[in-house]
Structures are given as C-alpha cells and as structure tokens.
Write a protein that holds these residues in place. Structure first.
Motif, PDB file in Angstrom:
ATOM      1  N   ASP A 164       1.008  -1.374  -0.328  1.00 61.32           N
ATOM      2  CA  ASP A 164      -0.563  -0.161   0.298  1.00 61.32           C
ATOM      3  C   ASP A 164       1.007   1.562   0.006  1.00 61.32           C
ATOM      4  OD1 ASP A 164      -1.904   2.208   0.557  1.00 61.32           O
ATOM      5  OD2 ASP A 164      -2.760   0.887   1.898  1.00 61.32           O
ATOM      6  N   GLU A 165       0.667   1.802  -1.911  1.00 55.80           N
ATOM      7  CA  GLU A 165       1.811   3.211  -1.445  1.00 55.80           C
ATOM      8  C   GLU A 165       1.004   4.057  -1.031  1.00 55.80           C
ATOM      9  OE1 GLU A 165       4.502   2.996  -1.883  1.00 55.80           O
ATOM     10  OE2 GLU A 165       5.396   1.387  -2.368  1.00 55.80           O
ATOM     11  N   ARG A 166      -0.131   4.539   0.322  1.00 52.40           N
ATOM     12  CA  ARG A 166      -0.292   5.291   0.079  1.00 52.40           C
ATOM     13  C   ARG A 166       0.081   6.168   1.231  1.00 52.40           C
ATOM     14  NH1 ARG A 166      -6.852   3.553   1.085  1.00 52.40           N
ATOM     15  NH2 ARG A 166      -5.260   1.648   1.772  1.00 52.40           N
ATOM     16  N   ALA A 167      -0.029   7.439   2.126  1.00 52.52           N
ATOM     17  CA  ALA A 167       0.962   8.188   3.247  1.00 52.52           C
ATOM     18  C   ALA A 167       0.396   7.315   4.092  1.00 52.52           C
ATOM     19  CB  ALA A 167       0.521   9.763   3.339  1.00 52.52           C
ATOM     20  N   ALA A 168       0.959   7.275   4.963  1.00 50.83           N
ATOM     21  CA  ALA A 168       0.717   6.976   6.271  1.00 50.83           C
ATOM     22  C   ALA A 168       1.307   8.047   7.513  1.00 50.83           C
ATOM     23  CB  ALA A 168       1.459   6.152   7.252  1.00 50.83           C
ATOM     24  N   LEU A 169       1.771   8.653   7.408  1.00 55.18           N
ATOM     25  CA  LEU A 169       2.508   9.993   8.178  1.00 55.18           C
ATOM     26  C   LEU A 169       3.141  10.820   7.430  1.00 55.18           C
ATOM     27  CD1 LEU A 169       5.091   9.468   9.524  1.00 55.18           C
ATOM     28  CD2 LEU A 169       4.064   7.169  10.734  1.00 55.18           C
ATOM     29  N   ARG A 170       3.262  12.149   7.695  1.00 52.34           N
ATOM     30  CA  ARG A 170       4.390  13.278   7.044  1.00 52.34           C
ATOM     31  C   ARG A 170       5.293  14.001   8.362  1.00 52.34           C
ATOM     32  NH1 ARG A 170      -0.197  13.004   4.081  1.00 52.34           N
ATOM     33  NH2 ARG A 170       0.083  12.749   1.525  1.00 52.34           N
ATOM     34  N   VAL A 171       6.127  13.899   8.354  1.00 55.55           N
ATOM     35  CA  VAL A 171       7.141  14.544   9.403  1.00 55.55           C
ATOM     36  C   VAL A 171       7.539  15.661   8.593  1.00 55.55           C
ATOM     37  CG1 VAL A 171       8.797  13.711  11.147  1.00 55.55           C
ATOM     38  CG2 VAL A 171       7.112  12.202  10.289  1.00 55.55           C
TER      39      VAL A 171
ATOM     40  N   ALA B  43      10.029   2.010   8.965  1.00 55.33           N
ATOM     41  CA  ALA B  43      10.676   2.700   9.124  1.00 55.33           C
ATOM     42  C   ALA B  43      11.381   3.486   7.661  1.00 55.33           C
ATOM     43  CB  ALA B  43      12.252   1.271   8.855  1.00 55.33           C
ATOM     44  N   GLY B  44      12.517   4.066   7.878  1.00 56.44           N
ATOM     45  CA  GLY B  44      12.648   5.074   6.905  1.00 56.44           C
ATOM     46  C   GLY B  44      12.415   5.842   6.818  1.00 56.44           C
ATOM     47  N   GLY B  45      11.491   6.374   5.666  1.00 52.16           N
ATOM     48  CA  GLY B  45      11.076   8.043   4.649  1.00 52.16           C
ATOM     49  C   GLY B  45      11.815   8.398   3.896  1.00 52.16           C
ATOM     50  N   TYR B  46      10.693   9.146   3.126  1.00 56.07           N
ATOM     51  CA  TYR B  46      10.827   9.666   1.793  1.00 56.07           C
ATOM     52  C   TYR B  46      10.995  11.564   1.323  1.00 56.07           C
ATOM     53  CZ  TYR B  46      10.966  12.088  -3.007  1.00 56.07           C
ATOM     54  OH  TYR B  46      10.474  12.714  -4.136  1.00 56.07           O
ATOM     55  N   ARG B  47      11.957  12.601   1.318  1.00 55.22           N
ATOM     56  CA  ARG B  47      11.827  13.332   1.913  1.00 55.22           C
ATOM     57  C   ARG B  47      11.615  14.673   0.348  1.00 55.22           C
ATOM     58  NH1 ARG B  47      15.553  17.830   0.536  1.00 55.22           N
ATOM     59  NH2 ARG B  47      15.214  19.628   1.796  1.00 55.22           N
ATOM     60  N   ASN B  48      10.657  15.091   0.980  1.00 56.08           N
ATOM     61  CA  ASN B  48      10.127  15.924  -0.494  1.00 56.08           C
ATOM     62  C   ASN B  48      10.670  16.713  -0.948  1.00 56.08           C
ATOM     63  OD1 ASN B  48       8.060  17.440  -1.431  1.00 56.08           O
ATOM     64  ND2 ASN B  48       5.899  16.350  -1.575  1.00 56.08           N
ATOM     65  N   GLN B  49      11.102  17.405  -1.552  1.00 51.31           N
ATOM     66  CA  GLN B  49      12.216  18.000  -1.913  1.00 51.31           C
ATOM     67  C   GLN B  49      11.456  20.043  -1.812  1.00 51.31           C
ATOM     68  OE1 GLN B  49      15.709  17.769  -2.280  1.00 51.31           O
ATOM     69  NE2 GLN B  49      15.779  15.389  -1.868  1.00 51.31           N
ATOM     70  N   ILE B  50      10.015  19.755  -2.297  1.00 48.20           N
ATOM     71  CA  ILE B  50       9.337  20.465  -2.527  1.00 48.20           C
ATOM     72  C   ILE B  50       9.154  21.053  -1.601  1.00 48.20           C
ATOM     73  CG2 ILE B  50       7.058  21.842  -4.273  1.00 48.20           C
ATOM     74  CD1 ILE B  50       7.826  20.180  -6.042  1.00 48.20           C
ATOM     75  N   GLY B  51       7.873  20.402  -0.152  1.00 48.73           N
ATOM     76  CA  GLY B  51       7.564  21.270   0.986  1.00 48.73           C
ATOM     77  C   GLY B  51       8.507  21.042   1.963  1.00 48.73           C
ATOM     78  N   ASP B  52       9.924  20.133   1.617  1.00 49.25           N
ATOM     79  CA  ASP B  52      10.632  20.136   2.815  1.00 49.25           C
ATOM     80  C   ASP B  52      10.181  19.183   3.417  1.00 49.25           C
ATOM     81  OD1 ASP B  52      13.197  20.049   3.546  1.00 49.25           O
ATOM     82  OD2 ASP B  52      13.256  22.140   5.588  1.00 49.25           O
ATOM     83  N   TYR B  53       9.926  18.121   4.138  1.00 40.88           N
ATOM     84  CA  TYR B  53       9.210  17.179   4.629  1.00 40.88           C
ATOM     85  C   TYR B  53       9.305  16.007   4.511  1.00 40.88           C
ATOM     86  CZ  TYR B  53       5.416  16.860   1.847  1.00 40.88           C
ATOM     87  OH  TYR B  53       4.312  16.496   1.025  1.00 40.88           O
ATOM     88  N   TRP B  54       8.662  15.476   5.831  1.00 39.43           N
ATOM     89  CA  TRP B  54       9.501  13.315   4.816  1.00 39.43           C
ATOM     90  C   TRP B  54       8.114  13.012   4.919  1.00 39.43           C
ATOM     91  CZ3 TRP B  54      14.377  11.214   4.047  1.00 39.43           C
ATOM     92  CH2 TRP B  54      15.496  11.841   4.631  1.00 39.43           C
ATOM     93  N   LEU B  55       7.908  12.367   4.531  1.00 41.21           N
ATOM     94  CA  LEU B  55       6.819  11.431   3.949  1.00 41.21           C
ATOM     95  C   LEU B  55       7.406   9.967   4.274  1.00 41.21           C
ATOM     96  CD1 LEU B  55       3.366  10.301   2.860  1.00 41.21           C
ATOM     97  CD2 LEU B  55       4.820  10.565   0.651  1.00 41.21           C
ATOM     98  N   VAL B  56       6.159   9.269   5.004  1.00 40.38           N
ATOM     99  CA  VAL B  56       6.091   7.949   5.269  1.00 40.38           C
ATOM    100  C   VAL B  56       5.112   7.224   4.657  1.00 40.38           C
ATOM    101  CG1 VAL B  56       6.689   6.124   7.596  1.00 40.38           C
ATOM    102  CG2 VAL B  56       7.547   8.344   7.307  1.00 40.38           C
ATOM    103  N   ARG B  57       5.368   6.018   3.554  1.00 42.15           N
ATOM    104  CA  ARG B  57       3.469   6.170   4.004  1.00 42.15           C
ATOM    105  C   ARG B  57       3.826   4.222   3.839  1.00 42.15           C
ATOM    106  NH1 ARG B  57       6.736   7.678  -0.763  1.00 42.15           N
ATOM    107  NH2 ARG B  57       8.083   4.974  -0.791  1.00 42.15           N
ATOM    108  N   ARG B  58       2.425   3.495   3.978  1.00 48.11           N
ATOM    109  CA  ARG B  58       2.170   2.652   4.863  1.00 48.11           C
ATOM    110  C   ARG B  58       2.627   1.369   4.472  1.00 48.11           C
ATOM    111  NH1 ARG B  58      -4.814   2.884   3.938  1.00 48.11           N
ATOM    112  NH2 ARG B  58      -4.786   4.177   5.233  1.00 48.11           N
ATOM    113  N   SER B  59       4.043   1.748   3.193  1.00 44.37           N
ATOM    114  CA  SER B  59       4.067   0.146   2.424  1.00 44.37           C
ATOM    115  C   SER B  59       5.940   0.120   3.078  1.00 44.37           C
ATOM    116  CB  SER B  59       4.502   0.249   0.872  1.00 44.37           C
ATOM    117  OG  SER B  59       5.198   1.937   0.968  1.00 44.37           O
ATOM    118  N   ASP B  60       6.113   1.040   4.217  1.00 45.76           N
ATOM    119  CA  ASP B  60       7.369   1.434   4.975  1.00 45.76           C
ATOM    120  C   ASP B  60       6.815   1.126   6.062  1.00 45.76           C
ATOM    121  OD1 ASP B  60       8.949   2.845   3.228  1.00 45.76           O
ATOM    122  OD2 ASP B  60       7.889   4.295   3.562  1.00 45.76           O
TER     123      ASP B  60
END
Length: 652
Positions: free
Chosen positions: A216-223, A433-450
């Motif tokens: 599931d590639e939907r977002a779980a949380l943003r940091v 575990a982990g996360g992906y940094r959104n370069q535009i918004g300067d925040y970290w995206l953690v998906r349910r697949s993480d």
C-alpha cells in the motif's frame, strides 16, 4: 402520476451513479465491486421497463444480506454507508415516474455526504461537488418536465448556468460557516465508529497480515523536523510493542498501557524536535521516532514507551514530539516483565527452542554473542521476499530451517522466539522504517508500505537494544520486494524516474490540503483571527461574529434572489417586456390573469389598441399553449413584433 421521458430518466440514473462513485471508492474493495456490479446490472435490466415487484424485493434482500455478510455483521460507518450505497444501486429498478426520479436524485445526494464520514480528501470533495452539481441540473430538468414545458426545455448549457447561479448564491454562507463557525475541541457525539478498520498498524501480528500493508503506497504520516533530520538508517518510527506469543499471533497486553513508562537514562545527543501529521487509522496508537522523550497533550505512554492518544484517530491529527536515541533503556527489568519477555507457548517450534537452548549451553557465549551469532546466520543463509511459502503450525521452524525467505514479519518473529529460547528477554516492535524527503515541501513522507517490524533484546547494563534482523540480510540477496529502493526513496518513486518531482508536487498539494482544510481547528481559527487584528476573541464574541457573517451572507442571497433570474426563452422575455409597457399606462396584468382576458380588458379601456394587442396576444397564446399552432415555428417574427409594439399614451 407524471410519466418520465427516456432522456430525463437516463439523466437521473446517471446522476445517481455519479453520486454513488465517491462512496464506492471509500468502501472496502469486495463491497465496492459487488455494489458497482449491482448498480450496472440493475440499470441495464431496467433500462426500458421496470422490474417486477418480486424481483425488486429479492434484489433488495440479496444486496442487504451480501453487504452484511462481507462486513462481518459489524455495525458502524462502513456498514451503514454500504447499505446506503446498496439502496441507491437498486433504486433505478423502479424509476419510471417523475416522483421516482426526484426521489432517486434526492436520495442519491446522501451518498457524497456519507463519503465525508469515511474520507475528507480533495478527490472526495471534487467528486462530491460534481455529483451535487449534476443533481441540481437534473432537478431543474425534472421541474421542467413537471411544468409540461417540454418543447421549450432549457439546453444543458442553460441548466449549467442555472446550477452555477445557485452555487454562487450559497457560497458566501458556506465560507462564513467554514471560517467562523466555532470549532469544537472533540468530535461530534453520536457518530459511530468504523466497522471495518483502515489498513495500518495493529496491536496484533500474525503470518500474512502485513502483505496488504506492505504493498500500500498511500501516505501513513508526514514529518517536519525543526532543525536537522536524523539519517534514514535511524528513522525507526516506534509503534505497538508485541510481547505475548501463542504460537501463531503476537499481541500487546492491554494492561501494559496502564503502567508507568520505562526510564531512559541518560540520553545522548542529538535530540530531534519534529511535528508529525498522522493519517486517520481509527486506532489510538501513535508512532514516534525511536525513542520519544516527551508527551504531547492528550496522550499517554505505556511501559514500553508506546504513545496512545486519548481518542481514536478518526481524522487527520498533528502532534509535536521530542526524541533521541537512548544510551540505556530500562537497565533494570522488573520480574513480571522479564517473565513476559521470556514467555514461549508449550509444544510449538521444537527445533527453534532446541537450537536456542543449545547456544545457551555452549560455553563462552554471552547474550551479546548469541545475538551476533543469530544475525550472522541470517545474513549468510536468508533472503527477503514478499512471497514466502505458506507456513503451518510450526511457522518459526519452517522459516528458520525450511524456506529461509520472508519479510520483516517473519524475521522479527523468528528472531525473538530464538532469543527467548536462549534465555534472552526479547520482544517484537512494530512501526515504520525510513522515509522519503519531499524536496518541494521540505518534509519527510512515510508510506504504509514502509511498515516494519524489528526486535528489541534486553542486555545487562544496557537495557533494551534495537536489533533489526531484516536489515541483516545482504542487499544482493533481497529480491521481489518493494523494499529494494534508493536511499531514502521508495519503489513508487523509483518507477516514476524523472517524473518523481510530479509525485513531490502531488503530495505537497495534498499536505497543503491537510493543512488548509482538514487541519483547520480551533487553534488555527484563533491564529487566523489574530492575523487580521482580532485578539482574544471568546466563544460568545465568535458566535456573534458568525451570526453577523451569516446574516450578511443571507442578505446578499436575498438581494440576488429578489432580482430574479433572466428569462431564458426570448418569446417569454419579449412578452414580459410588452406587459411592462402597459403597466406604465396603468393597465398592468395581474399575476393570476390569463393573457387573453388581460388583452380583452385593455381593449375595453383603450379601443385604439384593441386590434394590434389582441392579434399579438392570440399569436403568443397559440405559440405558448396550442399543441400545433401554425405560427409556433416563426419564433423570430413573433419576438420581433412583440418588441416593436409600443402602446401610445392618450392625447390630452
């Protein structure tokens, strides 16, 4: 009973489908597919004639039984919304009269409103608005059918203009309600919980449960970090901790939530301050960077430092945390927790238990050495896959001594069982575990697949230490997995390649939607009012301001409504202007007065106007009401003559 022409019926049925679409997208997939097929089959079978009454009754019973069966006979928002969708899906079977069509459209409007009980995303809003606009346009068409004005029915473009005018009239009031209505600090009472939980972390874990979550590639949380962010290798987002194992399922004992959190002393630098935005899960478990030090308001912490919200997370929520990696985590383990961390079910996985005891008996192996020996074995002989063979009763033995391939659920569970067999207190920790940094918004995206599961072992003088057996697998041995990602990235982004910035823009816009719309709470409302110079506005004053804004919006609506809509039909518009000219002469037509009677009354008062006015009136009534008048096709000539008629005033 007014019969419905085929075009109007088809428009009503298609509008019902448009209203049903956003709700189907939020229901569980089996229920959504069943209801979609039911709607298509019902509309097809009743496209020309209504279904017999017995068929409609059987269809309704079957739809209700199927929805209840697929929902496990659990009552809640999901089940209620699914039953509503089922009734809308079978309603076209009896929609052949004007009353039925109006009932279908009005009843279908409940579907977009019910969708907002399940999701408040921008796609849901867009589809709901489209459905509402279509419903208003179809209701206008049905009103024309009821009036009998079929030959002069408005075009679709005119219907769209009329619908847009209605929306524009209500927009000021809607904006006043959104911006100024006093925000409640808690959800509305009486809204039932969801019967079917959203995919997410749970306080239970059993074989195969995580397959849907890991794909599931939907977002779980943003940091959003205040300052530097930790490296992705240290981004372990701590969720439920699982202690009890019955041979198949791992669980978190409920009574641990009522105990005091375990001490963390001392804490080494650095410390990370961040705000975490958590998507709805309908559960109370929060996640925080390992390990959380301070609690935000409205939360509590269990002995294993798992954070719980006071209420279920049924909507988007934001929390501020401070975390840091511990130097020592609970260096003194109470006896009852030690016993719980060594518990193993009797009669399960004998080979694993025997191996752990063998390692303990061998001289020279302390706890840390046993942990390293297990990691070396896993690193050498095991592989990562999302398609492991099915496991039976002895699932741990089958994994360690059989297929030796699986994902984090298998690695963490087998590792903890092996450690407990060797006499080392251990437990399973779930989270992300982990996360992906959104370069535009300067925040970290953690998906349910993480979603991830790792282990914690208790070592003397150190306390609980994190051990991730899944990470011990060599990268070249990992195959067929969504975890095969670039550093800090994700499989979905890797598939996009050069289009990854588009993904960043899309998620940044979704985060803006969350911040601007879904996150507009009492605090945001207070900050908005302060930005325009309104300080310390209490509930009473805010209520007065809201009432004043609503009153002003209603006055604007009344003013536009009083102006009246511009007549669409050019013949009627020319006729009304002709009547207005006679009104200036004191010969106004009464609202209840037929055109012929009015013209006869004017002819008596003004004999000099009798001939042209009576001729024009006869032509107008023939065009308007006669079923086949000879002049009905000559619309332009009639409009021209009506506009040209100018009654002269009397000479003195």
């Amino acid at each position: 009973m007014v019969e419905l022409d085929p075009a109007s019926r088809h428009a009503a049925v298609l509008t019902g489908g448009a209203c049903l679409l956003p709700l189907l997208l939020q229901l569980p997939l089996p229920i959504a597919v069943l209801l979609a097929l039911t709607a298509v089959a019902t509309a097809s079978l009743s496209w020309r004639r209504p279904l017999p009454q017995w068929a409609r009754i059987m269809l309704a019973i079957a739809a209700i039984a199927a929805v209840l069966g697929l929902s496990g006979f659990r009552l809640g928002r999901d089940t209620g919304s699914a039953l509503l969708a089922a009734m809308i899906a079978i309603k076209p079977a009896e929609t052949f009269a004007l009353r039925d069509a109006r009932s279908l459209v009005g009843f279908a409007l409940f579907a977009p409103f019910a969708t907002f009980l399940l999701d408040q995303g921008p796609l849901t809003l867009a589809l709901g608005l489209v459905a509402a606009l279509l419903a208003l346009a179809v209701l206008q068409r049905l009103a024309e059918v009821e009036s009998g004005d079929v030959p002069r029915r408005a075009s679709p473009w005119q219907h769209a203009r009329g619908t847009g005018r209605l929306v524009a009239l209500g927009l000021p009031l809607a904006l006043a309600v959104f911006w100024l209505f006093p925000r409640l600090g808690s959800p509305l009472w009486g809204v039932p919980d969801r019967a079917l939980a959203r995919p997410g972390l749970s306080d239970e874990m059993r074989p195969g449960d995580w397959l849907d979550l890991l794909t599931d590639e939907r977002a779980a949380l943003r940091v959003q970090f205040s300052g530097p962010a930790p490296p992705t290798t240290e981004m372990y987002w701590r969720g439920p901790v699982l202690w009890h194992f019955d041979g198949i399922t791992w669980r978190s004992p409920w009574w641990l939530r009522r105990t005091e959190p375990a001490p963390v002393d001392p804490v080494r630098a650095p410390r990370w301050d961040y705000e975490i935005e958590i998507e709805p899960t309908d559960r109370r478990q929060l996640v925080a960077l390992d390990l959380p030090l301070e609690l935000p308001p409205g939360t509590s912490m269990s002995v294993d430092r798992v954070v719980y919200a006071a209420r279920p997370l049924s909507s988007l929520t934001r929390w501020r945390f401070r975390s840091a990696p511990p130097e020592r985590f609970q260096p003194q383990l109470p006896a009852e927790l030690r016993q719980l961390a060594l518990q193993l079910p009797a009669g399960f996985n004998p080979r694993t238990v025997a191996l752990g005891r063998q390692w303990r008996r061998e001289s020279g192996l302390d706890d840390a050495a046993i942990v390293q020996r297990a990691l070396t074995w896993i690193r050498t002989d095991f592989a990562y896959t999302l398609n492991p063979p099915p496991s039976g009763r002895e699932s741990i033995d089958a994994f360690l001594f059989g297929y030796q391939a699986g994902y984090c659920e298998h690695f963490s569970s087998a590792f903890v069982v092996l450690m407990r067999a060797a006499g080392i207190p251990a437990r399973v920790v779930t989270g992300y575990a982990g996360g992906y940094r959104n370069q535009i918004g300067d925040y970290w995206l953690v998906r349910r697949s993480d979603a991830h599961a790792w282990a914690e072992v208790w070592l003397p003088a150190q306390g609980w230490a994190r051990v991730d057996p899944t990470a011990a697998v060599a990268p070249e041995r990992i195959y067929d997995t969504l975890a095969d990602r670039p550093s800090g990235g994700g499989g979905l982004l890797e598939g996009f390649g050069a289009s990854a910035p588009l993904y960043d823009v899309g998620d940044w816009m979704r985060r803006g939607w969350n911040d601007f719309v879904l996150g507009f709470n009492a605090q945001r409302q207070d900050r908005m009012l302060r930005s325009v110079g309104i300080e310390q506005l209490g509930a009473a004053r805010l209520g007065l301001m809201f009432a004043a804004a609503c009153a002003l919006a209603l006055l604007v609506m009344l003013w536009f409504s009083a102006r009246g809509p511009r007549e669409v039909d050019p013949v009627l518009r020319a006729w009304h202007r002709l009547c207005a000219r006679y009104e200036a002469l004191g010969l106004a037509r009464e609202p209840h007065e037929p055109a012929q009677d009015w013209a006869a009354r004017v002819a008596k008062a003004r004999p000099d106007l009798a001939a042209p006015l009576l001729a024009l009136t006869r032509r107008f009534t023939d065009w308007r009401y006669a079923p086949g008048g000879s002049d009905r096709g000559d619309r332009q000539a009639l409009v021209r003559d009506l506009r040209a008629h100018r009654p002269p005033r009397r000479n003195r």
